[in-house]
Design an enzyme around this catalytic site. Structure first.
Site, PDB file in Angstrom:
ATOM      1  N   ASP A 156       0.814  -1.211   0.000  1.00 24.99           N
ATOM      2  CA  ASP A 156       0.000   0.000   0.000  1.00 24.99           C
ATOM      3  C   ASP A 156       0.850   1.265   0.000  1.00 24.99           C
ATOM      4  O   ASP A 156       0.455   2.288  -0.567  1.00 24.99           O
ATOM      5  CB  ASP A 156      -0.937   0.002   1.209  1.00 24.99           C
ATOM      6  CG  ASP A 156      -2.190  -0.835   0.963  1.00 24.99           C
ATOM      7  OD1 ASP A 156      -2.340  -1.375  -0.153  1.00 24.99           O
ATOM      8  OD2 ASP A 156      -3.022  -0.947   1.887  1.00 24.99           O
ATOM      9  N   ARG A 187       2.476   6.133  -2.993  1.00 18.67           N
ATOM     10  CA  ARG A 187       3.505   6.855  -3.746  1.00 18.67           C
ATOM     11  C   ARG A 187       3.058   7.035  -5.194  1.00 18.67           C
ATOM     12  O   ARG A 187       3.142   8.133  -5.752  1.00 18.67           O
ATOM     13  CB  ARG A 187       4.817   6.082  -3.681  1.00 18.67           C
ATOM     14  CG  ARG A 187       5.910   6.586  -4.615  1.00 18.67           C
ATOM     15  CD  ARG A 187       7.105   5.637  -4.580  1.00 18.67           C
ATOM     16  NE  ARG A 187       7.982   5.834  -5.710  1.00 18.67           N
ATOM     17  CZ  ARG A 187       8.606   4.850  -6.354  1.00 18.67           C
ATOM     18  NH1 ARG A 187       8.427   3.590  -5.977  1.00 18.67           N
ATOM     19  NH2 ARG A 187       9.393   5.116  -7.382  1.00 18.67           N
ATOM     20  N   ASP A 239      -2.651  12.948  21.674  1.00 23.12           N
ATOM     21  CA  ASP A 239      -1.467  12.597  20.891  1.00 23.12           C
ATOM     22  C   ASP A 239      -1.619  13.035  19.441  1.00 23.12           C
ATOM     23  O   ASP A 239      -0.623  13.102  18.706  1.00 23.12           O
ATOM     24  CB  ASP A 239      -1.226  11.087  20.927  1.00 23.12           C
ATOM     25  CG  ASP A 239      -0.703  10.603  22.270  1.00 23.12           C
ATOM     26  OD1 ASP A 239      -0.371  11.469  23.116  1.00 23.12           O
ATOM     27  OD2 ASP A 239      -0.627   9.379  22.476  1.00 23.12           O
ATOM     28  N   TYR A 282      -4.732   4.182   9.167  1.00 18.76           N
ATOM     29  CA  TYR A 282      -4.442   4.790  10.469  1.00 18.76           C
ATOM     30  C   TYR A 282      -5.730   4.999  11.266  1.00 18.76           C
ATOM     31  O   TYR A 282      -5.772   4.802  12.488  1.00 18.76           O
ATOM     32  CB  TYR A 282      -3.720   6.119  10.250  1.00 18.76           C
ATOM     33  CG  TYR A 282      -3.026   6.699  11.464  1.00 18.76           C
ATOM     34  CD1 TYR A 282      -3.079   6.075  12.713  1.00 18.76           C
ATOM     35  CD2 TYR A 282      -2.292   7.874  11.363  1.00 18.76           C
ATOM     36  CE1 TYR A 282      -2.437   6.616  13.817  1.00 18.76           C
ATOM     37  CE2 TYR A 282      -1.649   8.418  12.453  1.00 18.76           C
ATOM     38  CZ  TYR A 282      -1.733   7.787  13.677  1.00 18.76           C
ATOM     39  OH  TYR A 282      -1.089   8.328  14.762  1.00 18.76           O
TER      40      TYR A 282
END
Length: 323
Positions: A88, A93, A192, A205
């Site tokens: 991935d 990219r 965070d 994520y």
């Protein structure tokens, strides 16, 4: 979103077929697969375009059918497809070279989970044949455009296919932020970080941070706090027309950093403001077959589905289709 559009033809003014090949050249197996693709395309008279940074690592023959170009957002212009050999990360990219031209990306997964990839290593021959005979479609994936302001001045503009994440720059210091949606403040968090994700990024994520999985056909933006010290700190799904903003509280010691798809970064001093909105251009992912997203989830996460009472009906359907 437009699902499974037909494969595009090359420009009417240039009948030459071209394929951009983007490879994770750090992996030996990826180099070998890339050379297999290149040889097959050249044998069928299809021009293979390589990025300068990849070309020196690949032993590709047929020089008259190989183009080498700089790694710029225009790298895929006049190509009918971008074939990506890697995981991935390599697909993210390659998206940098395909987004503006609208050229579809087809990922050959040689990484780990590989949610963006369409094919696995055992599918090389089938994938080559499908591309040569244009047996693939394409679907749009929503992106986000990201703007960074300091003292009301625009200092950086970038974008993301998966997510834009605002994270603390130093491990020992919490990041103090105020989150805003559609021009109205929502909450202040000591945290965070904050993840602003697309549906495509909901399995990346966003997923690790505890956010929801959103089917890619849903048009929405997601916002997820990371380890927030606040009473109200829940993942949220908002309209695709919404504008998300994260302000790093001024007069604090906690600086931050913006990460877009884990590739592009911007430093965020106290007082910085980050705005995230639906991207002006989507990314197109090539599809060889119309597997439901549910099946992709089950396969990628190896989810247990033993006991599903619809299995017998599914077997009958497949038997009828193969009759």
């Amino acid at each position: 979103m437009n699902d499974h559009e037909p494969a595009p033809d090359t420009s009417p003014g240039d009948p030459t077929r071209r394929v951009l090949l983007v490879t994770n050249t750090r992996r030996e197996n990826a180099r070998e697969v890339a050379q297999q693709f290149a040889s097959a395309f050249c044998a069928h008279g299809i021009v293979v375009r390589l990025l300068e940074e990849d070309a020196s690592e690949l032993d590709v023959c047929h020089d008259d059918l190989v183009e080498v170009v700089p790694a710029t957002p225009e790298a895929s212009q006049s190509c009918e497809i971008v074939v990506v050999i890697g995981g991935d990360g390599t697909i993210l990219r390659a998206a940098e070279y395909a987004r503006e031209s609208g050229t579809p990306l087809l990922g050959m997964n040689l990484g780990h989970v590989g949610f963006l990839a369409e094919a696995d290593p055992e599918d090389v021959d089938h994938t080559i044949d499908a591309i040569i005979h244009r047996r693939y479609g394409a679907e749009e994936r929503l992106t986000v455009d990201v703007s960074v302001y300091r003292d009301k001045e625009l200092v950086a503009s970038t974008w993301a296919l998966n997510e834009a994440s605002v994270e603390k720059a130093a491990r020992q210091r919490m990041l103090e932020v105020v989150v805003e949606i559609d021009g109205r403040p929502l909450s202040r968090w000591g945290c965070d970080g904050v993840v602003c994700s697309t549906p495509t990024g909901s399995t990346a994520y966003n997923f690790s941070a505890g956010g929801p999985i959103v089917w890619p056909g849903v048009e929405a933006l997601l916002i997820v706090p990371i380890s927030a010290h606040a009473l109200f700190a829940r993942p949220m799904v908002v309209a695709p027309t919404s504008v998300l903003a994260v302000e790093v509280i001024a007069n604090t010691e906690g600086a931050g950093v913006l990460w877009c798809d884990g590739r592009r970064t911007v430093e965020l001093p106290p007082g910085a403001r980050i705005e995230v909105r639906r991207g002006h251009a989507p990314v197109h992912l090539a599809r060889l077959h119309e597997a439901p997203f549910t099946d992709r989830l089950v396969a990628k996460f190896e989810l247990p589905v033993v006991g599903w009472r619809g299995a017998a009906a599914e077997r009958r359907r497949r038997a009828e289709n193969n009759a």
